[in-house]
Design an enzyme around this catalytic site. Structure first.
Site, PDB file in Angstrom:
ATOM      1  N   ASP A  82     -15.652 -12.171   9.731  1.00  0.00           N
ATOM      2  CA  ASP A  82     -14.412 -11.603   9.177  1.00  0.00           C
ATOM      3  C   ASP A  82     -14.534 -10.112   8.878  1.00  0.00           C
ATOM      4  O   ASP A  82     -14.067  -9.641   7.845  1.00  0.00           O
ATOM      5  CB  ASP A  82     -13.956 -12.359   7.912  1.00  0.00           C
ATOM      6  CG  ASP A  82     -12.563 -11.894   7.451  1.00  0.00           C
ATOM      7  OD1 ASP A  82     -11.722 -11.615   8.313  1.00  0.00           O
ATOM      8  OD2 ASP A  82     -12.336 -11.802   6.236  1.00  0.00           O
ATOM      9  N   ARG A 124     -15.641  -2.398   8.096  1.00  0.00           N
ATOM     10  CA  ARG A 124     -16.041  -3.542   7.279  1.00  0.00           C
ATOM     11  C   ARG A 124     -17.436  -4.012   7.665  1.00  0.00           C
ATOM     12  O   ARG A 124     -18.211  -4.457   6.823  1.00  0.00           O
ATOM     13  CB  ARG A 124     -15.045  -4.694   7.494  1.00  0.00           C
ATOM     14  CG  ARG A 124     -13.733  -4.567   6.745  1.00  0.00           C
ATOM     15  CD  ARG A 124     -13.666  -5.483   5.528  1.00  0.00           C
ATOM     16  NE  ARG A 124     -13.430  -6.876   5.828  1.00  0.00           N
ATOM     17  CZ  ARG A 124     -12.238  -7.466   5.872  1.00  0.00           C
ATOM     18  NH1 ARG A 124     -11.141  -6.762   5.667  1.00  0.00           N
ATOM     19  NH2 ARG A 124     -12.124  -8.752   6.107  1.00  0.00           N
ATOM     20  N   GLY A 138      -3.722 -12.350   9.398  1.00  0.00           N
ATOM     21  CA  GLY A 138      -4.859 -12.778  10.214  1.00  0.00           C
ATOM     22  C   GLY A 138      -5.424 -14.126   9.793  1.00  0.00           C
ATOM     23  O   GLY A 138      -6.063 -14.814  10.586  1.00  0.00           O
ATOM     24  N   GLU A 139      -5.171 -14.530   8.547  1.00  0.00           N
ATOM     25  CA  GLU A 139      -5.676 -15.815   8.060  1.00  0.00           C
ATOM     26  C   GLU A 139      -4.661 -16.928   8.336  1.00  0.00           C
ATOM     27  O   GLU A 139      -4.827 -18.062   7.902  1.00  0.00           O
ATOM     28  CB  GLU A 139      -5.963 -15.738   6.557  1.00  0.00           C
ATOM     29  CG  GLU A 139      -7.312 -15.116   6.235  1.00  0.00           C
ATOM     30  CD  GLU A 139      -7.498 -13.727   6.802  1.00  0.00           C
ATOM     31  OE1 GLU A 139      -6.679 -12.846   6.467  1.00  0.00           O
ATOM     32  OE2 GLU A 139      -8.426 -13.508   7.594  1.00  0.00           O
ATOM     33  N   ARG A 199       0.798  -1.230   0.000  1.00  0.00           N
ATOM     34  CA  ARG A 199       0.000   0.000   0.000  1.00  0.00           C
ATOM     35  C   ARG A 199       0.827   1.275   0.000  1.00  0.00           C
ATOM     36  O   ARG A 199       0.316   2.349   0.271  1.00  0.00           O
ATOM     37  CB  ARG A 199      -1.014  -0.019   1.151  1.00  0.00           C
ATOM     38  CG  ARG A 199      -1.966  -1.162   0.983  1.00  0.00           C
ATOM     39  CD  ARG A 199      -3.161  -1.208   1.895  1.00  0.00           C
ATOM     40  NE  ARG A 199      -3.756  -2.500   1.654  1.00  0.00           N
ATOM     41  CZ  ARG A 199      -3.430  -3.610   2.320  1.00  0.00           C
ATOM     42  NH1 ARG A 199      -2.568  -3.559   3.316  1.00  0.00           N
ATOM     43  NH2 ARG A 199      -3.962  -4.759   1.993  1.00  0.00           N
ATOM     44  N   ASP A 224     -12.881  -7.325   9.653  1.00  0.00           N
ATOM     45  CA  ASP A 224     -11.682  -6.622  10.153  1.00  0.00           C
ATOM     46  C   ASP A 224     -11.959  -5.150  10.439  1.00  0.00           C
ATOM     47  O   ASP A 224     -12.618  -4.491   9.637  1.00  0.00           O
ATOM     48  CB  ASP A 224     -10.561  -6.640   9.117  1.00  0.00           C
ATOM     49  CG  ASP A 224      -9.954  -8.014   8.908  1.00  0.00           C
ATOM     50  OD1 ASP A 224     -10.721  -8.948   8.670  1.00  0.00           O
ATOM     51  OD2 ASP A 224      -8.717  -8.137   8.968  1.00  0.00           O
ATOM     52  N   THR A 234       2.073  -5.677   4.146  1.00  0.00           N
ATOM     53  CA  THR A 234       1.338  -5.107   3.017  1.00  0.00           C
ATOM     54  C   THR A 234       1.034  -3.629   3.255  1.00  0.00           C
ATOM     55  O   THR A 234       0.784  -2.895   2.310  1.00  0.00           O
ATOM     56  CB  THR A 234      -0.023  -5.819   2.799  1.00  0.00           C
ATOM     57  OG1 THR A 234      -0.810  -5.704   3.987  1.00  0.00           O
ATOM     58  CG2 THR A 234       0.159  -7.282   2.454  1.00  0.00           C
ATOM     59  N   TRP A 270      -3.139  -4.217   9.331  1.00  0.00           N
ATOM     60  CA  TRP A 270      -2.670  -3.988   7.966  1.00  0.00           C
ATOM     61  C   TRP A 270      -3.343  -2.809   7.263  1.00  0.00           C
ATOM     62  O   TRP A 270      -3.189  -2.626   6.061  1.00  0.00           O
ATOM     63  CB  TRP A 270      -2.859  -5.262   7.149  1.00  0.00           C
ATOM     64  CG  TRP A 270      -4.256  -5.824   7.216  1.00  0.00           C
ATOM     65  CD1 TRP A 270      -4.762  -6.663   8.173  1.00  0.00           C
ATOM     66  CD2 TRP A 270      -5.320  -5.575   6.297  1.00  0.00           C
ATOM     67  NE1 TRP A 270      -6.080  -6.938   7.894  1.00  0.00           N
ATOM     68  CE2 TRP A 270      -6.450  -6.284   6.752  1.00  0.00           C
ATOM     69  CE3 TRP A 270      -5.441  -4.819   5.123  1.00  0.00           C
ATOM     70  CZ2 TRP A 270      -7.681  -6.262   6.082  1.00  0.00           C
ATOM     71  CZ3 TRP A 270      -6.659  -4.800   4.468  1.00  0.00           C
ATOM     72  CH2 TRP A 270      -7.760  -5.520   4.950  1.00  0.00           C
ATOM     73  N   ASN A 282      -9.438  -9.189  12.118  1.00  0.00           N
ATOM     74  CA  ASN A 282     -10.262 -10.288  12.621  1.00  0.00           C
ATOM     75  C   ASN A 282      -9.499 -11.172  13.597  1.00  0.00           C
ATOM     76  O   ASN A 282      -8.295 -11.356  13.474  1.00  0.00           O
ATOM     77  CB  ASN A 282     -10.761 -11.151  11.450  1.00  0.00           C
ATOM     78  CG  ASN A 282      -9.618 -11.800  10.690  1.00  0.00           C
ATOM     79  OD1 ASN A 282      -8.880 -11.129   9.978  1.00  0.00           O
ATOM     80  ND2 ASN A 282      -9.443 -13.100  10.847  1.00  0.00           N
ATOM     81  N   TRP A 289      -8.010  -8.610  -2.924  1.00  0.00           N
ATOM     82  CA  TRP A 289      -9.048  -9.598  -2.620  1.00  0.00           C
ATOM     83  C   TRP A 289     -10.163  -9.518  -3.657  1.00  0.00           C
ATOM     84  O   TRP A 289     -10.690 -10.517  -4.144  1.00  0.00           O
ATOM     85  CB  TRP A 289      -9.612  -9.364  -1.221  1.00  0.00           C
ATOM     86  CG  TRP A 289     -10.393 -10.510  -0.691  1.00  0.00           C
ATOM     87  CD1 TRP A 289     -10.592 -11.732  -1.295  1.00  0.00           C
ATOM     88  CD2 TRP A 289     -11.065 -10.572   0.560  1.00  0.00           C
ATOM     89  NE1 TRP A 289     -11.348 -12.534  -0.481  1.00  0.00           N
ATOM     90  CE2 TRP A 289     -11.660 -11.847   0.658  1.00  0.00           C
ATOM     91  CE3 TRP A 289     -11.227  -9.664   1.608  1.00  0.00           C
ATOM     92  CZ2 TRP A 289     -12.401 -12.238   1.769  1.00  0.00           C
ATOM     93  CZ3 TRP A 289     -11.955 -10.054   2.714  1.00  0.00           C
ATOM     94  CH2 TRP A 289     -12.541 -11.331   2.794  1.00  0.00           C
ATOM     95  N   TRP A 333     -12.980  -0.506  -5.141  1.00  0.00           N
ATOM     96  CA  TRP A 333     -11.820  -0.940  -4.347  1.00  0.00           C
ATOM     97  C   TRP A 333     -10.682   0.066  -4.467  1.00  0.00           C
ATOM     98  O   TRP A 333      -9.519  -0.251  -4.274  1.00  0.00           O
ATOM     99  CB  TRP A 333     -11.374  -2.325  -4.824  1.00  0.00           C
ATOM    100  CG  TRP A 333     -10.799  -3.169  -3.745  1.00  0.00           C
ATOM    101  CD1 TRP A 333      -9.474  -3.249  -3.384  1.00  0.00           C
ATOM    102  CD2 TRP A 333     -11.488  -4.074  -2.873  1.00  0.00           C
ATOM    103  NE1 TRP A 333      -9.310  -4.125  -2.340  1.00  0.00           N
ATOM    104  CE2 TRP A 333     -10.532  -4.647  -2.015  1.00  0.00           C
ATOM    105  CE3 TRP A 333     -12.834  -4.443  -2.732  1.00  0.00           C
ATOM    106  CZ2 TRP A 333     -10.860  -5.586  -1.036  1.00  0.00           C
ATOM    107  CZ3 TRP A 333     -13.157  -5.375  -1.759  1.00  0.00           C
ATOM    108  CH2 TRP A 333     -12.176  -5.935  -0.931  1.00  0.00           C
TER     109      TRP A 333
END
Lengths: 160, 597
Positions: free
Chosen positions: B321, B348, B194-195, B133, B323, B177, B261, B279, B555, B491
């Site tokens: 989820d 979110r 987080g995943e 980013r 976040d 990121t 992030w 999350n 995503w 996005w």
């Protein structure tokens, strides 16, 4: 009994492939036996294991391979791949991964050999992808048979 | 002996590097007010993304033309925006995270290029594309936060490495990121993963030498979370001892998620930094009973020592989820007739929050998409969302498919930052209009492997045939003022200007300019690939330019590239939806616009 990959996932990858190669999934329960196919589909309802494959695929693989195995900008469409790929090659790549590093795009298929969320269900995912590749299972969430007792036992054994 | 020597060198080096300003922060406070430059990824510390430039305005933006373009040489999702300082533009890329310094006075000639060497093993542990980013500037250095979590300080003039430091371990699923933020004499760095069961933290490194100053975890004992049980407050009440452990079972907080992030903001008067946490891990809520504090939380911290002043957990015990990492926009405004130092946050979870940023008091919490259905409202006393049982994946339990939840895990808005215009008093918000089915199931944790535990399918919100909206929001009333439907999720980060124009990009690749008051479209241009980058603006040689990165991915790009599932006929929109790949392909390009001479 369905094979549980956990016990062999700790072996060397080559041995693993050899071991699992012998343990091709065999449909269970009251479902009509089909020697060739790893999945069972009756009146639009899939066996539990194929459903389980759908579920695990969409937890572990779809971020790269796209929804329903259709591929994405990140990784190939497995609905195409599985038309020709052998079970042994499938195992080899999911266990060990594969790298493709180019100048404009770099991508990597991770190895899942130590990941129970994949290895315990590697045959389920295979069954699901084969059903998709064979064109007998559409997109989205399939209708499923109830979870058989032996599947519960298998999951508990393998995941703990 | 060695110690003495190195600190002596340090003092000498610092003296040379800082000729006028007391700290880089003073320098940046001045620089952020120069609208000709674009010195931080968020435009300013307040995250307003509002430019005082007005050469390009609502009357003439229709004449906009492409001035020049630049290919980044990388074909992946391009998030963030370049920086402009003086005559130099700094452009970053997704993995492998190259940085280019372009000479704007010489038609964008490459002054220097930095190309890090990173282990490709990092790629598969990045959940949602290999995005980055953006870079930050401070004290003559460009700070890059690489995918493998290496933080590098580059000499802004030469690209030479001043220092590097490692923030995390990709072998455990920790990746980088987010864009850094330079505050005072420190660089603030977040973490992704987080995943993968990563325990989130935010870390401050010394800008001068990269030495770790403090690290604050999102969960764990007070010594890890840098919380004072008496002084740190949650909605005005002390959080109590070890609040980062007490709402977890056993050791689960150790793989508890709450990564950081998103974007960071800073209020120099209050001397507080603001950010949100992600999350809790895993996505199967039944495996982690409790509120899972302090995931999904807005934090206000002291930048000098990291101590938390206040927190607010938006989504206790996340089941979807949602976040909480989206940007915190700091605006002085009237809320319910009272002057407030406000913090505005579009989460979110679909609620737009207006808070008092000094005290952490909750002032407004309203849905910024009418489709949001997982909660009826937020209880303003307890701050808790009132969850609708039907949409609770936790109440429905493992192995049950909960259907029709709005928003989808993508959120009503993801990281793509909103903008605020003081001229209209409105917030301009890029949103998703997507719902989902969510089935959680049991997973086991292996370090460095995905730790997800749910399967999702996503589709357009009921009744609609579009997946996004670009909206204008009144943060006092908590109301949508106007809303432009978009065929796909928006996005791309918005930019508002004193010319009363608002810019944003779309997934098909359009750069769009709309009227700040009415939302009427004034200009569009189709760039070579889908836009998930943030629009920025600067002045060079007396002319205003607008620039944006194209490069579909992130995503949205991954999830949408193959088209959403079409089996949810009951929810309408079948057939109206077409795969994104019919509109755009991979790319990596900067497009720069200006008015004709």
């Amino acid at each position: 009994m369905r094979p549980c990959a956990k016990h062999v996932s700790l072996l060397l990858a080559a041995a693993l492939v050899a071991a699992l190669g012998l343990l091709l999934p065999s449909g269970g329960g009251a479902w009509a036996q089909d020697e060739e196919k790893p999945y069972q589909i009756k009146d639009g309802v899939v066996d539990w294991y194929t459903f389980s494959g759908f579920r695990r695929y969409h937890a572990e693989c779809h971020v790269c391979h796209g929804p329903d195995g259709l591929g994405s900008s990140f990784a190939p469409a497995l609905t195409e791949t599985m038309k020709t790929m052998s079970y042994e090659d499938y195992l080899e790549i999911v266990v060990n991964g594969r790298e493709n590093v180019g100048t404009t795009a770099q991508s990597k298929m991770p190895g899942f050999g130590e990941n129970r969320n994949v290895m315990c269900f590697i045959d389920d995912i295979y069954a699901y992808l084969m059903a998709r590749a064979d064109g007998v299972l559409g997109r989205g969430r399939p209708k499923k048979e109830a979870k058989p007792a032996e599947a519960k036992e298998r999951d508990e054994d393998c995941m703990s | 002996m060695k110690k003495v020597l190195s600190s002596a060198c340090l003092v000498a080096a610092a003296a040379m590097l800082v000729p006028q300003a007391a700290s880089a922060n003073d320098e940046l406070l001045v620089m952020q007010d120069n609208p000709a430059w674009y010195v931080m990824p968020t435009l300013d510390y307040a995250n307003t993304r509002y430019s005082k430039l007005s050469q390009i305005n609502a009357d003439n933006v229709g004449d906009l033309q492409v001035a020049w373009t630049f290919s980044t040489g990388v074909l992946r999702g391009h998030e963030g925006a370049p920086l402009v300082i003086g005559d130099t533009m700094y452009v970053h890329t997704p993995f492998p995270n190259n940085v280019y310094a372009l000479d704007l006075s010489a038609d964008g000639r490459v002054k220097w290029k930095y190309e890090p060497k990173q282990d490709p093993d990092t790629i598969p542990v990045m959940c949602c594309d290999t995005v980055n980013r953006g870079v930050a500037y401070g004290d003559g250095k460009i700070i890059l936060h690489q995918a493998d979590t290496t933080v590098v300080a580059l000499d802004a003039n030469t690209g030479e490495v001043a220092w590097t430091v490692t923030n995390g371990d990709p072998k455990k699923g920790e990746t980088g990121t987010s864009a850094p933020m330079v505050v005072k004499d420190k660089v603030i760095i977040g973490i992704s993963g987080g995943e993968f069961g990563v325990r989130g933290s935010i870390t401050a490194y010394n800008l001068a030498d990269g030495k770790l100053a403090w690290r604050a975890y999102s969960m764990g004992p007070d010594s890890d979370t840098l919380m004072d049980p008496e002084k740190t407050t949650h909605l005005g009440k002390p959080v109590g001892k070890d609040s980062g452990i007490t709402t977890w079972e056993g050791d689960q907080w150790k793989i508890g998620g709450g990564t950081t992030w998103g974007w960071y903001a800073y209020d120099p008067e209050a001397d507080l930094i603001y950010y949100g946490t992600g999350n809790p891990s895993t996505w199967n809520p039944s495996q982690r009973p409790g509120d899972n504090r302090w995931s999904m939380t807005i934090f206000a911290r002291d930048p000098d020592d990291g101590m938390a002043k206040w927190v607010y957990q938006m989504t206790p015990h996340d089941e979807w989820d949602y976040d909480g990492v989206n940007e915190m926009i700091l605006v002085d405004m009237q809320v319910k007739g009272e002057d407030r130092k406000a913090l505005v946050h579009f989460d979110r979870n679909g609620f737009g929050y207006t808070m008092d940023r000094l005290t952490g008091e909750l002032l407004v919490a309203e849905k910024f998409d009418p489709a949001v259905n997982w909660a009826t409202h937020v209880d303003m006393k307890t701050g808790r969302p009132q969850v609708v049982s039907k949409y609770s994946t936790s109440q429905n339990g493992e192995d049950v498919n909960t259907t029709g939840i709005c928003p989808a895990a993508l959120g009503t808005k993801d990281q793509q930052p909103a903008a605020f215009s003081p001229r209209t008093g409105l917030f301009y918000v890029p949103t998703n209009h997507v719902c989902m089915d969510y089935e959680p199931f049991r997973v086991s944790y292996t370090a460095g492997q995905p730790y997800v535990g749910a399967t999702l399918s996503m589709y357009p919100a009921p009744g609609g045939d579009h997946l996004g909206n670009f909206i204008a929001w009144d943060a006092d009333k908590g109301e949508i003022v106007w809303s432009n439907p978009e065929p796909f999720s928006v996005w791309s980060g918005a930019l508002a200007t004193a010319g009363d124009v608002v810019f944003y990009g779309t997934l098909e690749g359009y750069l769009k300019a709309v009227d700040a008051k009415t939302g009427r479209e004034l200009y569009r241009f189709k760039t070579p690939s889908g836009i998930i980058g943030n629009v920025m603006t600067y002045v060079q040689g007396g002319k205003q330019y607008v620039a944006v990165l194209s490069g579909i991915g992130g995503w949205a790009g991954i999830g949408l590239a193959a088209g959403l599932t079409e089996d949810t006929a009951g929810l309408g929109a079948v057939g109206a939806y077409k795969a994104l790949s019919n509109y755009t392909q991979l790319g990596g390009q900067l497009t720069v616009f200006t008015l004709p001479n």
